[in-house]
Motif scaffolding. Structure first.
Motif, PDB file in Angstrom:
ATOM      1  N   TYR A 781      18.751   2.112  33.967  1.00  0.00           N
ATOM      2  CA  TYR A 781      17.461   1.971  34.640  1.00  0.00           C
ATOM      3  C   TYR A 781      16.911   3.338  35.030  1.00  0.00           C
ATOM      4  N   SER A 782      15.591   3.418  35.067  1.00  0.00           N
ATOM      5  CA  SER A 782      14.901   4.628  35.507  1.00  0.00           C
ATOM      6  C   SER A 782      13.514   4.232  35.996  1.00  0.00           C
ATOM      7  N   ASN A 783      12.767   5.184  36.538  1.00  0.00           N
ATOM      8  CA  ASN A 783      11.380   4.958  36.965  1.00  0.00           C
ATOM      9  C   ASN A 783      11.242   3.705  37.819  1.00  0.00           C
ATOM     10  N   PHE A 784      12.016   3.668  38.916  1.00  0.00           N
ATOM     11  CA  PHE A 784      11.928   2.518  39.814  1.00  0.00           C
ATOM     12  C   PHE A 784      10.547   2.453  40.451  1.00  0.00           C
ATOM     13  N   ASN A 785      10.111   1.231  40.746  1.00  0.00           N
ATOM     14  CA  ASN A 785       8.776   1.021  41.279  1.00  0.00           C
ATOM     15  C   ASN A 785       8.769  -0.261  42.095  1.00  0.00           C
ATOM     16  N   TYR A 786       7.695  -0.480  42.810  1.00  0.00           N
ATOM     17  CA  TYR A 786       7.553  -1.748  43.523  1.00  0.00           C
ATOM     18  C   TYR A 786       6.219  -2.389  43.148  1.00  0.00           C
ATOM     19  N   VAL A 787       6.182  -3.724  43.283  1.00  0.00           N
ATOM     20  CA  VAL A 787       5.016  -4.507  42.864  1.00  0.00           C
ATOM     21  C   VAL A 787       3.968  -4.459  43.971  1.00  0.00           C
ATOM     22  N   ASN A 788       2.723  -4.174  43.596  1.00  0.00           N
ATOM     23  CA  ASN A 788       1.645  -4.211  44.595  1.00  0.00           C
ATOM     24  C   ASN A 788       0.535  -5.189  44.227  1.00  0.00           C
ATOM     25  N   ASN A 789       0.303  -5.427  42.946  1.00  0.00           N
ATOM     26  CA  ASN A 789      -0.713  -6.393  42.522  1.00  0.00           C
ATOM     27  C   ASN A 789      -0.183  -7.106  41.280  1.00  0.00           C
ATOM     28  N   PRO A 790       0.613  -8.146  41.450  1.00  0.00           N
ATOM     29  CA  PRO A 790       1.340  -8.725  40.321  1.00  0.00           C
ATOM     30  C   PRO A 790       0.461  -9.376  39.267  1.00  0.00           C
ATOM     31  N   LEU A 791      -0.805  -9.651  39.566  1.00  0.00           N
ATOM     32  CA  LEU A 791      -1.678 -10.316  38.611  1.00  0.00           C
ATOM     33  C   LEU A 791      -2.665  -9.377  37.935  1.00  0.00           C
ATOM     34  N   ALA A 792      -2.552  -8.087  38.190  1.00  0.00           N
ATOM     35  CA  ALA A 792      -3.471  -7.124  37.594  1.00  0.00           C
ATOM     36  C   ALA A 792      -3.269  -7.052  36.085  1.00  0.00           C
ATOM     37  N   LYS A 793      -4.343  -6.775  35.356  1.00  0.00           N
ATOM     38  CA  LYS A 793      -4.262  -6.752  33.903  1.00  0.00           C
ATOM     39  C   LYS A 793      -3.476  -5.550  33.408  1.00  0.00           C
ATOM     40  N   LYS A 794      -3.713  -4.382  34.009  1.00  0.00           N
ATOM     41  CA  LYS A 794      -3.029  -3.161  33.589  1.00  0.00           C
ATOM     42  C   LYS A 794      -1.717  -3.004  34.349  1.00  0.00           C
ATOM     43  N   LEU A 795      -0.712  -2.541  33.638  1.00  0.00           N
ATOM     44  CA  LEU A 795       0.578  -2.332  34.283  1.00  0.00           C
ATOM     45  C   LEU A 795       0.476  -1.305  35.400  1.00  0.00           C
ATOM     46  N   SER A 796      -0.318  -0.277  35.212  1.00  0.00           N
ATOM     47  CA  SER A 796      -0.445   0.766  36.233  1.00  0.00           C
ATOM     48  C   SER A 796      -1.037   0.237  37.531  1.00  0.00           C
ATOM     49  N   ASP A 797      -1.791  -0.880  37.452  1.00  0.00           N
ATOM     50  CA  ASP A 797      -2.332  -1.502  38.662  1.00  0.00           C
ATOM     51  C   ASP A 797      -1.367  -2.523  39.262  1.00  0.00           C
ATOM     52  N   ARG A 798      -0.395  -2.969  38.463  1.00  0.00           N
ATOM     53  CA  ARG A 798       0.553  -3.960  38.953  1.00  0.00           C
ATOM     54  C   ARG A 798       1.644  -3.348  39.817  1.00  0.00           C
ATOM     55  N   ILE A 799       2.013  -2.116  39.534  1.00  0.00           N
ATOM     56  CA  ILE A 799       3.158  -1.507  40.209  1.00  0.00           C
ATOM     57  C   ILE A 799       2.801  -0.128  40.744  1.00  0.00           C
ATOM     58  N   THR A 800       3.622   0.353  41.657  1.00  0.00           N
ATOM     59  CA  THR A 800       3.534   1.727  42.154  1.00  0.00           C
ATOM     60  C   THR A 800       4.880   2.397  41.937  1.00  0.00           C
ATOM     61  N   LEU A 801       4.874   3.498  41.188  1.00  0.00           N
ATOM     62  CA  LEU A 801       6.109   4.223  40.932  1.00  0.00           C
ATOM     63  C   LEU A 801       6.535   5.004  42.169  1.00  0.00           C
ATOM     64  N   TYR A 802       7.841   5.018  42.450  1.00  0.00           N
ATOM     65  CA  TYR A 802       8.358   5.893  43.492  1.00  0.00           C
ATOM     66  C   TYR A 802       8.329   7.335  42.986  1.00  0.00           C
ATOM     67  N   SER A 803       7.960   8.233  43.856  1.00  0.00           N
ATOM     68  CA  SER A 803       8.008   9.652  43.508  1.00  0.00           C
ATOM     69  C   SER A 803       9.414  10.184  43.782  1.00  0.00           C
ATOM     70  N   PRO A 804       9.790  11.287  43.176  1.00  0.00           N
ATOM     71  CA  PRO A 804      11.159  11.811  43.351  1.00  0.00           C
ATOM     72  C   PRO A 804      11.543  12.037  44.807  1.00  0.00           C
ATOM     73  N   ASP A 805      10.586  12.429  45.656  1.00  0.00           N
ATOM     74  CA  ASP A 805      10.954  12.699  47.053  1.00  0.00           C
ATOM     75  C   ASP A 805      11.150  11.421  47.865  1.00  0.00           C
ATOM     76  N   GLN A 806      10.861  10.246  47.270  1.00  0.00           N
ATOM     77  CA  GLN A 806      11.084   8.987  47.968  1.00  0.00           C
ATOM     78  C   GLN A 806      12.441   8.360  47.625  1.00  0.00           C
ATOM     79  N   VAL A 807      13.098   8.873  46.594  1.00  0.00           N
ATOM     80  CA  VAL A 807      14.327   8.257  46.102  1.00  0.00           C
ATOM     81  C   VAL A 807      15.480   9.248  46.217  1.00  0.00           C
TER      82      VAL A 807
END
Length: 899
Positions: A781-807
């Protein structure tokens, strides 16, 4: 949503109207008139038809080609005779061949169907849906199957006692068989009229010829048989067979220091008995006490990242016999009210241990006994009743000081299944029903200090754990169902359906756990039609299916319909259900190319479509697929398919979180292979899918190699490699203030497996079979993220990637500082994995007299967690080749008494 559904229904009805103009050609039914041998001596089964009894009836011939060029004269003709006495049916075959030196005499295990063969099918019920099949190859290998669903299902697990012999001469080959009437089921009547078909395979041309012509566009197989007449005053045979068995088993493994449960080897002696009692000639009672399934092949390895259970085929002899009667598929045909592998399953209870404890946990629940009453009467009643009891299973825990305690990990459980069907309307219609019941005894105390059972500490342990199983398992589970099918216009058209209902009861904790399981997920945060009610002690749900279509006549086939599974439906105590809360509409269309050409022997194209909804009215999925198959003139073949999924939503992806939208997906597959008759033949294939923007990709590569260097020896090697990449694979759900975080990650999963089979046939009754499967699956696994808008059409709008300083990483955990205040907000386990497994079976089987067998089995198994950082082949070397395997040696002897 409604508009799309109406369009699909209009499309389906248009196909129906277009296709009904094609009619099946009328074929005259052939009749064979047999005769009793009366005072003549019974034929000796030696492959030579020289006894006077055979002169009582004439040969019947005039076979017609079935494949590849239907309704043309076959390359070689075939003849047969049938006579009988009060105990047996005798059949003699003459398979003429102008090139007798080219007759293929390949050996195989029973039901191998290799080389040239001839086969007789008997519809003894004359119900035009079921039959008994007996096949004999030129090499003398037997095959036997029970036919159901009008030829759509051939069950090779049926193993009756019968006798056969073959000989070869300059003009072809002979086959002679004797079938005890006790192995067949038929009603009492002055004259029996049975459905009859005889089929011959000419191996070198891959040609099938039949006695009764069955057009390529026929709606089925059994319904088109000719008839066997002349069976006068034969008495139904009440079958009585008793088969005791004895088993010795030795397990060897690497000893564990300090663990008295794992000292390096275990030795077991076991015995039991199976019995078959003919209550009437139609109905049989099967009994088993303490059954043993030591010769059963290991299940193939699999990993399910979606969290759903995996379906495995039943292999245990007691449950596979007559399984067609108990079968009750509904909805998508994968769900079933009776999944026999629930009986004798692995214990479901958990035990609390520390790192210093050792536990001895039973691998499976012991089946104390089981009885099965099943059969079909002459007037069209199919009856099946199954009753089984599994024992209370106890695990033993030993601490570092040697103190032991016991824990019940599976309660005493009773399983019941009742099935009934009735044919009428000249066998064109049936209706049926089913009832299942499971009841568990959850009143046992679970922990006992064996060294001091009356101690205060022991009583405290009992008090803490006495309700553990009651909290997790349901007390009882009941299901019922009704099904029907109606055929008309010479069985070319049909309508069928079923409906089921379930009712489960248990403690508040058990029913709450049911509501929150992945099958139901009532806790879904955006679902308004379901909610978790922790006060409930029962659930009641429904499901069903209705479909209609065209199954024969002309080139076109089609069907369409819908099914549903309500949110509360629960079948998994004795049935199989992956997911509830779904409604699906579907339609299928096929076009068959019935006449061979210079290019192909046969071909077809098909189109299917389905759309799914949930009970809240959400339109979750639409999918289209185009499929094609062609069998070329040289017997090579190709199948290809294309699919499009423009709309994909999932209710289960976030494991209780909100509904999730996937990116649009396209998939394709292509498989081709060489002529399967050749000593060496192969299959090569690929299937894969691509979501928009490569949000998800899947690739699977398949190779199947088969080689038979000798008539007695065959080898197959089937490697498979899968690559699964998903940018939003579910990882965990964690709390962040009052808002749960649904965490996903980018997974790259590689899976490599290979099944290896070696079969050596010394003679038709003595075989050696080897099966082995290495399996390696690694996920990073890599590029962990959390869901913010699960029904959005674009993947970039569905999730928010964690930045390196958050992990950050700690031991084997990921720590998340989402608000960047220098404090950990939540953490989750490192989801990387590497699973390695090797399983193998080496089985020597000797049927030393018909129905009595000796099995010598050597099984090996290795399971391990590899290093996810390693390459696949390094895991193979470290975890399989470098590990000491666990070995099991089994000797099983059975003797079949026929009384």
């Amino acid at each position: 949503m409604l508009r799309n559904t109406l369009i699909h229904c209009f499309f389906f009805l248009s196909i129906c109207g277009f296709s009904q103009s094609n009619d099946t050609i009328k074929v005259v039914k052939r009749i064979y008139q047999t005769n009793s041998i009366q005072d003549q001596d019974a034929p000796t089964i030696d492959g030579v038809l020289d006894e006077a009894a055979w002169d009582l009836v004439p040969w019947t011939a005039d076979f017609i080609e079935k494949e590849p060029d239907e309704n043309t004269p076959p390359s070689q003709q075939t003849k047969f005779k049938i006579v009988y006495d009060q105990k047996h049916l005798y059949v003699g075959f003459r398979c003429l061949d102008t090139e007798a030196d080219k007759i293929e005499k390949r050996l195989s295990r029973r039901d191998g169907f290799q080389g040239d063969w001839v086969e007789i099918n008997l519809d003894t019920y004359h119900d035009k849906r079921t039959g008994f099949s007996f096949t004999i190859t030129a090499a003398g290998v037997k095959g036997d199957e029970f036919i159901s669903r009008n030829g759509n299902n051939w069950d090779g697990s049926w193993n009756p006692i019968w006798y056969t012999a073959t000989t070869i001469d300059d003009e072809g080959w002979w086959a002679e068989i004797k079938i005890p009437l006790s192995q067949l089921k038929f009603g009492k009547s002055k004259e029996q009229i049975w459905g009859l078909q005889v089929t011959r395979r000419l191996f070198r041309k891959e040609e099938r010829s039949v006695w009764q012509r069955i057009p390529q566009d026929a709606p089925g197989w059994v319904s088109e048989f000719g008839e066997l007449h002349g069976l006068l005053n034969i008495e139904p045979q009440k079958q009585l067979e008793i088969q005791p068995f004895g088993v010795t088993q030795l397990d060897t493994y690497e000893a564990e220091d300090g663990n008295s449960f794992r000292d390096g080897e275990d030795f077991k002696l076991n015995a039991g008995i199976d019995a078959k009692i003919g209550i009437t000639n139609d109905l049989t009672l099967d009994l088993t006490v303490n059954p043993d399934f030591g010769q059963v092949e290991a299940d193939p390895a699999a990993i399910a990242l979606d969290g759903f259970q995996i379906f495995f085929e039943e292999q245990r002899p007691f449950f596979v016999e007559n399984k067609n009667i108990f079968d009750y598929r509904f909805a998508n045909n994968a769900d079933n009210l009776f999944y026999s592998r629930r009986i004798g399953r692995s214990p479901q209870g958990n035990i609390s241990t520390t790192d210093d404890d050792f536990a001895d946990v039973p691998k499976n629940s012991t089946i104390l006994g089981a009885a099965k009453f099943s059969g079909k009467t002459k007037d069209g009643w199919s009856i099946g009743v199954l009753e089984s009891v599994t024992s209370r299973e106890i695990a033993t825990v030993e601490d570092v000081l040697g103190n032991r305690r016991e824990a019940v990990v599976e309660p005493l459980t009773n399983y019941f299944v009742g099935r009934l069907q009735k044919d009428f309307n000249e066998r064109n219609t049936y209706v049926g029903g089913i009832f299942t019941g499971v009841h568990r005894d959850l009143g046992d105390q679970l922990l006992i200090d064996l060294d001091n059972p009356a101690s205060d500490e022991s009583m405290e342990l009992v008090g803490l754990r006495e309700n553990a199983l009651e909290s997790s398992l349901r007390q009882s589970a009941y299901t019922g169902g009704f099904d029907f099918r109606h055929n008309w216009k010479d069985r070319k058209y049909f309508i069928e359906g079923n409906i089921v209902a379930s009712h489960v009861t248990g403690s508040k904790e058990a029913i709450t756990e049911t509501q929150t399981s992945i099958t139901h997920l009532f806790q879904r945060s955006d679902a308004s039609h379901v909610e978790v009610d922790s006060s409930r002690t029962s659930l009641t749900g429904t499901g069903g299916k209705l479909t209609a279509g065209k199954s024969g006549g002309g080139n076109w086939r089609y069907d369409g319909g819908f099914y549903w599974r309500s949110p509360e439906l629960e079948l998994n105590d004795i049935g199989f259900l992956r997911q509830a809360d779904e409604i699906q509409q579907f339609s299928n269309l096929r076009y068959l190319f019935l006449k061979p050409t210079k290019l192909y022997r046969r071909a077809e194209v098909a189109f299917n479509q389905f759309a799914t909804f949930d009970f809240e009215g959400n339109y979750n999925r639409i999918q289209y697929r185009l499929f094609g198959f062609i069998n070329y003139k040289n017997n090579w073949w190709t199948e290809v398919g294309l699919g499009h999924k423009p709309r994909i939503y999932g209710n289960t992806v976030l494991r209780g979180g909100p509904r999730w939208r996937f990116s649009d997906d396209n998939y394709a597959f292509l498989f081709f292979g060489s002529d399967r008759r050749k000593k060496f033949h192969f299959t090569v294939g690929y299937d894969g899918s691509r979501a928009a923007h490569n949000d998800y990709t899947y690739d699977r590569f398949v190779v199947r190699l088969n080689y038979q260097p000798l008539d007695a020896l065959s080898v197959s090697f089937n490697p498979e490699f899968q690559i699964n990449k998903d940018k939003t694979q579910y990882v965990a759900t964690e709390d962040f203030g009052e808002t749960p975080r649904y965490i996903t990650g980018n997974i790259e999963q590689n899976t490599l497996s290979a099944s290896i089979r070696i079969n050596y046939t010394i003679n038709p009754n003595l075989t050696i079979q080897y099966y082995g499967q290495p399996f390696i699956s690694r996920g990073r696994y890599s590029n962990f993220n959390y869901v913010n808008n699960p029904l959005a059409k674009k993947l970039s709008d569905r999730i928010t990637l964690y930045s390196p300083d958050q992990v950050s990483t700690r031991d084997d955990d990921y720590s998340i500082d989402e608000n960047r205040d220098g404090l950990e907000d939540y953490d989750f386990d490192n989801p990387d994995f590497a699973f390695v497994q090797f399983r193998s079976n080496l089985v020597l089987r000797w049927e030393y007299i018909p129905g009595s067998e000796i099995f010598l089995v050597w099984s090996q198994g290795i399971n391990g967690d590899g290093d996810a950082g390693n390459k696949l082949f390094k895991s193979l070397d470290n975890q399989i080749l470098g590990q000491k395997p666990e070995n099991t040696f089994v000797l099983k002897v059975t003797y079949r008494f026929i009384l």
